[in-house]
Design a protein around this motif. Structure first.
Motif, PDB file in Angstrom:
ATOM      1  N   TYR B 264       0.829  -1.201   0.000  1.00 34.78           N
ATOM      2  CA  TYR B 264       0.000   0.000   0.000  1.00 34.78           C
ATOM      3  C   TYR B 264       0.868   1.257   0.000  1.00 34.78           C
ATOM      4  N   ILE B 265       1.956   1.223   0.798  1.00 38.82           N
ATOM      5  CA  ILE B 265       2.847   2.395   0.861  1.00 38.82           C
ATOM      6  C   ILE B 265       3.514   2.612  -0.503  1.00 38.82           C
ATOM      7  N   ASP B 266       3.949   1.486  -1.135  1.00 42.65           N
ATOM      8  CA  ASP B 266       4.555   1.591  -2.473  1.00 42.65           C
ATOM      9  C   ASP B 266       3.566   2.192  -3.474  1.00 42.65           C
ATOM     10  N   LYS B 267       2.348   1.696  -3.371  1.00 43.01           N
ATOM     11  CA  LYS B 267       1.318   2.164  -4.302  1.00 43.01           C
ATOM     12  C   LYS B 267       1.032   3.657  -4.079  1.00 43.01           C
ATOM     13  N   PHE B 268       1.023   4.020  -2.819  1.00 47.29           N
ATOM     14  CA  PHE B 268       0.810   5.435  -2.477  1.00 47.29           C
ATOM     15  C   PHE B 268       1.924   6.285  -3.094  1.00 47.29           C
ATOM     16  N   ASP B 269       3.164   5.750  -2.965  1.00 47.87           N
ATOM     17  CA  ASP B 269       4.327   6.461  -3.499  1.00 47.87           C
ATOM     18  C   ASP B 269       4.239   6.573  -5.029  1.00 47.87           C
ATOM     19  N   THR B 270       3.877   5.443  -5.679  1.00 44.89           N
ATOM     20  CA  THR B 270       3.845   5.419  -7.143  1.00 44.89           C
ATOM     21  C   THR B 270       2.680   6.243  -7.703  1.00 44.89           C
ATOM     22  N   GLU B 271       1.534   6.099  -7.066  1.00 45.48           N
ATOM     23  CA  GLU B 271       0.338   6.700  -7.664  1.00 45.48           C
ATOM     24  C   GLU B 271       0.051   8.116  -7.203  1.00 45.48           C
ATOM     25  N   ILE B 272       0.611   8.491  -6.076  1.00 37.94           N
ATOM     26  CA  ILE B 272       0.299   9.836  -5.574  1.00 37.94           C
ATOM     27  C   ILE B 272       1.535  10.732  -5.537  1.00 37.94           C
ATOM     28  N   ILE B 273       2.612  10.270  -4.886  1.00 35.64           N
ATOM     29  CA  ILE B 273       3.787  11.131  -4.707  1.00 35.64           C
ATOM     30  C   ILE B 273       4.525  11.343  -6.028  1.00 35.64           C
ATOM     31  N   LYS B 274       4.797  10.213  -6.756  1.00 35.91           N
ATOM     32  CA  LYS B 274       5.612  10.293  -7.975  1.00 35.91           C
ATOM     33  C   LYS B 274       4.946  11.205  -9.032  1.00 35.91           C
ATOM     34  N   PRO B 275       3.659  11.031  -9.289  1.00 38.44           N
ATOM     35  CA  PRO B 275       3.040  11.941 -10.275  1.00 38.44           C
ATOM     36  C   PRO B 275       3.185  13.416  -9.904  1.00 38.44           C
ATOM     37  N   ILE B 276       3.133  13.689  -8.617  1.00 39.05           N
ATOM     38  CA  ILE B 276       3.266  15.093  -8.187  1.00 39.05           C
ATOM     39  C   ILE B 276       4.672  15.593  -8.526  1.00 39.05           C
ATOM     40  N   ILE B 277       5.701  14.778  -8.210  1.00 37.27           N
ATOM     41  CA  ILE B 277       7.090  15.181  -8.466  1.00 37.27           C
ATOM     42  C   ILE B 277       7.330  15.302  -9.974  1.00 37.27           C
ATOM     43  N   ASP B 278       6.827  14.318 -10.740  1.00 34.26           N
ATOM     44  CA  ASP B 278       6.982  14.363 -12.204  1.00 34.26           C
ATOM     45  C   ASP B 278       6.339  15.615 -12.781  1.00 34.26           C
ATOM     46  N   ASP B 279       5.170  15.885 -12.278  1.00 37.88           N
ATOM     47  CA  ASP B 279       4.434  17.049 -12.767  1.00 37.88           C
ATOM     48  C   ASP B 279       5.210  18.335 -12.475  1.00 37.88           C
ATOM     49  N   GLU B 392       4.595  31.363  -9.364  1.00 39.36           N
ATOM     50  CA  GLU B 392       3.436  31.624  -8.499  1.00 39.36           C
ATOM     51  C   GLU B 392       2.248  30.765  -8.913  1.00 39.36           C
ATOM     52  N   LYS B 393       2.056  30.686 -10.252  1.00 48.54           N
ATOM     53  CA  LYS B 393       0.925  29.911 -10.758  1.00 48.54           C
ATOM     54  C   LYS B 393       1.083  28.431 -10.423  1.00 48.54           C
ATOM     55  N   ILE B 394       2.321  27.964 -10.620  1.00 50.42           N
ATOM     56  CA  ILE B 394       2.560  26.543 -10.311  1.00 50.42           C
ATOM     57  C   ILE B 394       2.266  26.282  -8.833  1.00 50.42           C
ATOM     58  N   ILE B 395       2.785  27.197  -7.987  1.00 48.17           N
ATOM     59  CA  ILE B 395       2.577  27.014  -6.543  1.00 48.17           C
ATOM     60  C   ILE B 395       1.089  27.081  -6.204  1.00 48.17           C
ATOM     61  N   THR B 396       0.404  28.108  -6.786  1.00 48.42           N
ATOM     62  CA  THR B 396      -1.034  28.262  -6.508  1.00 48.42           C
ATOM     63  C   THR B 396      -1.804  27.024  -6.951  1.00 48.42           C
ATOM     64  N   ASP B 397      -1.476  26.558  -8.183  1.00 49.35           N
ATOM     65  CA  ASP B 397      -2.175  25.366  -8.684  1.00 49.35           C
ATOM     66  C   ASP B 397      -1.946  24.166  -7.768  1.00 49.35           C
ATOM     67  N   LYS B 398      -0.689  24.035  -7.363  1.00 51.41           N
ATOM     68  CA  LYS B 398      -0.373  22.879  -6.510  1.00 51.41           C
ATOM     69  C   LYS B 398      -1.069  23.006  -5.157  1.00 51.41           C
ATOM     70  N   LEU B 399      -1.104  24.255  -4.633  1.00 50.55           N
ATOM     71  CA  LEU B 399      -1.787  24.454  -3.356  1.00 50.55           C
ATOM     72  C   LEU B 399      -3.278  24.139  -3.489  1.00 50.55           C
ATOM     73  N   ASP B 400      -3.862  24.608  -4.622  1.00 47.20           N
ATOM     74  CA  ASP B 400      -5.279  24.320  -4.859  1.00 47.20           C
ATOM     75  C   ASP B 400      -5.527  22.822  -4.930  1.00 47.20           C
ATOM     76  N   GLN B 401      -4.627  22.166  -5.684  1.00 48.01           N
ATOM     77  CA  GLN B 401      -4.772  20.705  -5.794  1.00 48.01           C
ATOM     78  C   GLN B 401      -4.652  20.061  -4.417  1.00 48.01           C
ATOM     79  N   GLY B 402      -3.690  20.588  -3.644  1.00 51.49           N
ATOM     80  CA  GLY B 402      -3.474  20.056  -2.295  1.00 51.49           C
ATOM     81  C   GLY B 402      -4.700  20.270  -1.425  1.00 51.49           C
ATOM     82  N   ARG B 403      -5.245  21.499  -1.518  1.00 51.39           N
ATOM     83  CA  ARG B 403      -6.439  21.808  -0.725  1.00 51.39           C
ATOM     84  C   ARG B 403      -7.595  20.892  -1.117  1.00 51.39           C
TER      85      ARG B 403
END
Lengths: 128, 599
Positions: B264-279, B392-403
């Motif tokens: 589950y942790i691996d899947k979390f890393d692959t499906e959630i964390i990695k896409p964020i970093i790649d993006d 700023e836009k990247i940060i705002t978008d990411k914050l919005d996504q995070g929210r």
């Protein structure tokens, strides 16, 4: 006219008039509306005032002084912080609060002499 | 001017003069009524409440004045209506105190006591009365009304001041109503209307449904539903969840709990964390390319590069030829005869051709730089600005996504929307919502969540909104309230989840099984959402499909359990009816993880 709410001072007997006036002012717990002089407008004011004075249970009372010179010394001694009674010849009536302070004066140049105007005097007297 | 002073007086004597367009009262299922603070816009209410809505008529009209072409006149009339209404309301309220005082005044024998009594009763009522008289001094119509009222009072056999007060305050109220009618006519002539609507927003599937409000729409109320009714059958959503849970249990039992957790942790890393970093990496690379492009724009970079190469080549050639010359003449007799000098001069002349091409190239470079000396700082500034904006836009978008992600997780975990999510909701104003003239606006109405809302669950939201408008103009919101539905009464819930069971006998470890909990929940106050969201203790029974004996597929057990943390943790000690064995049970509710993950 509601005669139960009207006290006429016997100005033809100055001493008696003075004593009655003093008693009404200083010894009775009334809200007094005092009408001065004679004439058509005075009669109208007396009529309105006795109606506005309420029932026998209410604290309003009307005093009619046909000749104010008889009691002018008492009038001059009243608590009148705003000096409203500075021209009695030009005054139809005035109101006293429960603690005998002059709270309202109806001058002869006032044009809206309706029952609401007299009621205003009683309300100012009630407010104190 | 008199009206302004009177308004000040009203504020000074602390008469309740609010700006809210309505007063709301919650009528709860247990019969109790509680006023809702209209200064707040978010409210927690019981899931089966009825909301009594008392309209503050004058405040609504005050809000509407800005829509009118006769704003000043409308404001003047509204202020008059408000003040007269308040004076009459407060006057009538203070009348009993005055009447009681007058009785005491007449009973009293002492003058001092009489004075004391009069002083104690006189202030409010005489002030209100004097204010009324003051208003009539600027309004002949009002004066006539009050004079008539006075004569009416003294002519009906009771000429007491109490009766006079009563008639005067009642007359001022009637006069205010007349003014209000005049005002409503002015607004109606301009086509100004009001509307009110309420919408239920389901949290589980984001569906919404309009709620019928008597007098304001033509919606048909849905079938009655009682959320407190005991219902032990599982709904479709829970049945779907069971299927997913069964798959998850099979996987867990096959590979073991620790491996499942690791997966589950691996899947979390692959499906959630990695896409964020790649993006993020992709976005920043794009940004760098864009900045470089901006820096170079309008500058003849290619031409400059070619000229520099040409200059470089010329310099290499000169260097080579000078070296050649040196070698040629260094061995020569330096008596410098004429012939030799001629030869040197000839060679130097040949060399000067190359030097002039260097000069030409250098001049060209200088010219390019000179021509672009203004463009370069501009480009740098532009690139910096673009870089900043994009970051700023990247940060705002990411914050919005995070929210959004946090809000989703919050909703899934607690079963309630966050304030920011609630804030995005609105009431639907479809064609079935009536447009009312002000004269048709009732004094009060009811938002009947209990009878007019149909199926609903805890955590659903209701938005109540009133708005006004004018033909062909954008409507204006007059008031908006957000309600979160909560079960404040004691009730029973059913839910499904994965239970980890450990048989009493043998050395078997915990195994995962699908289980269902039926839990009694205690009542709570609507304000205590923290308790409902995060604590929410329950006691009840857990029924599990067990697999103590691998050959027997039909084992089941039951356990008395206690639940806590909104049923995320349920624990108890159960009995396997098929195998006749006791077992320890720890059940966890996993509302969203199981739906998306295969261990």
């Amino acid at each position: 006219m509601n005669h139960e709410k009207l006290i006429t001072l016997p100005c033809q007997y100055p001493e008696e008039a003075k004593n009655s006036f003093k008693k009404l002012i200083f010894e009775e717990a009334y809200l007094l509306f005092i009408v001065l002089g004679t004439g058509e407008t005075v009669n109208k004011i007396l009529d309105l005032a006795t109606k506005a004075a309420g029932s026998n249970q209410d604290p309003g009372m009307v005093i009619w002084i046909t000749d104010y010179t008889v009691v002018s010394d008492i009038i001059e001694s009243l608590n009148d912080p705003l000096n409203k009674l500075n021209d009695l010849d030009n005054t139809y009536a005035f109101a006293l609060s429960i603690i005998d302070k002059v709270v309202d004066v109806i001058k002869k140049d006032e044009n809206k002499l309706d029952i609401l105007r007299i009621w205003k005097s009683f309300q100012l007297a009630l407010k104190g | 001017m008199k009206y302004i002073l009177t308004l000040l007086f009203i504020v000074c004597v602390n008469i309740n003069y609010g700006q809210s367009i309505w007063d709301l009262t919650e009528s709860k299922p247990n019969g109790k009524e509680e006023s809702i603070d209209s200064l707040l816009v978010y409210h927690n209410i019981d899931i089966s409440s009825r909301i009594l809505i008392n309209f503050n008529q004058e405040n609504i009209r005050k809000e509407l004045s800005s829509l009118s072409n006769q704003e000043t006149e409308i404001d003047r009339l509204i202020n008059k209506v408000i003040i007269l209404n308040e004076l009459s309301k407060e006057g009538l309220k203070s009348l009993p105190k005055y009447s009681e005082g007058i009785i005491a005044y007449n009973k009293s024998k002492s003058n001092d006591e009489k004075i004391k009594i009069l002083n104690s009763i006189s202030d409010t009522i005489s002030n209100l009365s004097l204010n009324l008289i003051g208003l009539s001094e600027e309004d002949d119509a009002l004066r006539a009304v009050l004079n008539d009222a006075f004569y009416k009072a003294i002519s009906d056999g009771d000429n007491s001041w109490s009766n006079v007060y009563l008639e005067l305050f009642q007359a001022s109220h009637k006069y205010a109503l007349t003014l209000r009618m005049e005002l409503d006519q002015l607004l109606e002539n301009e086509g100004i209307y009001v509307q009110m609507a309420a919408t239920l927003h389901r949290i589980s599937n984001n569906e919404k449904q309009s709620i019928h409000i008597e007098g304001f729409d033509s919606f048909e109320p849905p079938e009655f539903y009682d959320p407190y009714e005991l219902n032990l059958t599982l709904n479709d959503k829970q049945l779907d969840e069971i299927k997913n849970l069964q798959k998850a249990c099979d996987s867990i039992n096959k590979i073991g709990i620790s491996k499942a957790l690791s997966n589950y942790i691996d899947k979390f890393d692959t499906e959630i964390i990695k896409p964020i970093i790649d993006d993020l990496t992709e976005s920043t690379t794009e940004l760098l390319k864009e900045s470089e492009k901006i820096l170079k724009q309008d500058i003849p970079i290619d031409e400059l590069e070619q000229t520099i190469i040409s200059l470089k080549n010329s310099l290499i050639l000169i260097q080579f030829e000078l070296k050649h010359l040196y070698e040629k003449y260094s061995e020569t007799d330096l008596s410098l005869n004429v012939e030799t000098i001629k030869l040197i001069l000839k060679d130097l002349q040949k060399l000067s051709g190359n030097v002039s091409s260097i000069v030409t190239d250098a001049k060209k470079i200088i010219k390019i730089i000179d021509d672009n000396k203004e463009v370069i700082p501009n480009n740098i500034e532009l690139a910096i600005n673009t870089f900043q904006d994009s970051i700023e836009k990247i940060i705002t978008d990411k914050l919005d996504q995070g929210r959004t992600a946090i809000n989703q997780v919050h909703s899934e975990l607690t079963g309630y929307r966050t304030i920011s999510e609630i804030n995005k909701l609105s009431a639907d104003f479809s064609d079935k919502v009536k447009k009312l003239d002000l004269k048709d606006l009732p004094k009060m109405t009811v938002l009947d969540i209990k009878n007019n809302t149909g199926y609903r669950e805890e955590g659903d939201n209701v938005v109540l909104e009133m708005r006004s408008g004018k033909v062909n103009e954008k409507p204006k919101t007059l008031g908006k309230e957000y309600f979160t539905l909560i079960k404040t009464q004691a009730h029973i819930v059913t839910n499904v989840g994965i239970a980890f069971v450990k048989p009493n006998k043998g050395d078997e470890n915990f195994t995962a099984v699908v289980s269902s909990n039926t839990l009694f929940k205690f009542g709570t106050k609507a304000k205590r959402t923290f308790y409902r969201k995060f604590i929410d203790v329950g006691v009840g029974v857990n029924i599990s499909t067990l697999n103590f004996e691998t050959d027997n597929p039909f084992e089941f057990g039951a356990a008395p359990v206690v639940s806590i943390f909104n049923d995320y943790l349920v624990s108890g000690y159960g009995y396997n009816f098929t195998q006749g064995d006791w077992y320890l049970l720890i059940s966890i509710r996993v509302p969203f993880l199981m739906k998306e993950l295969n261990f």
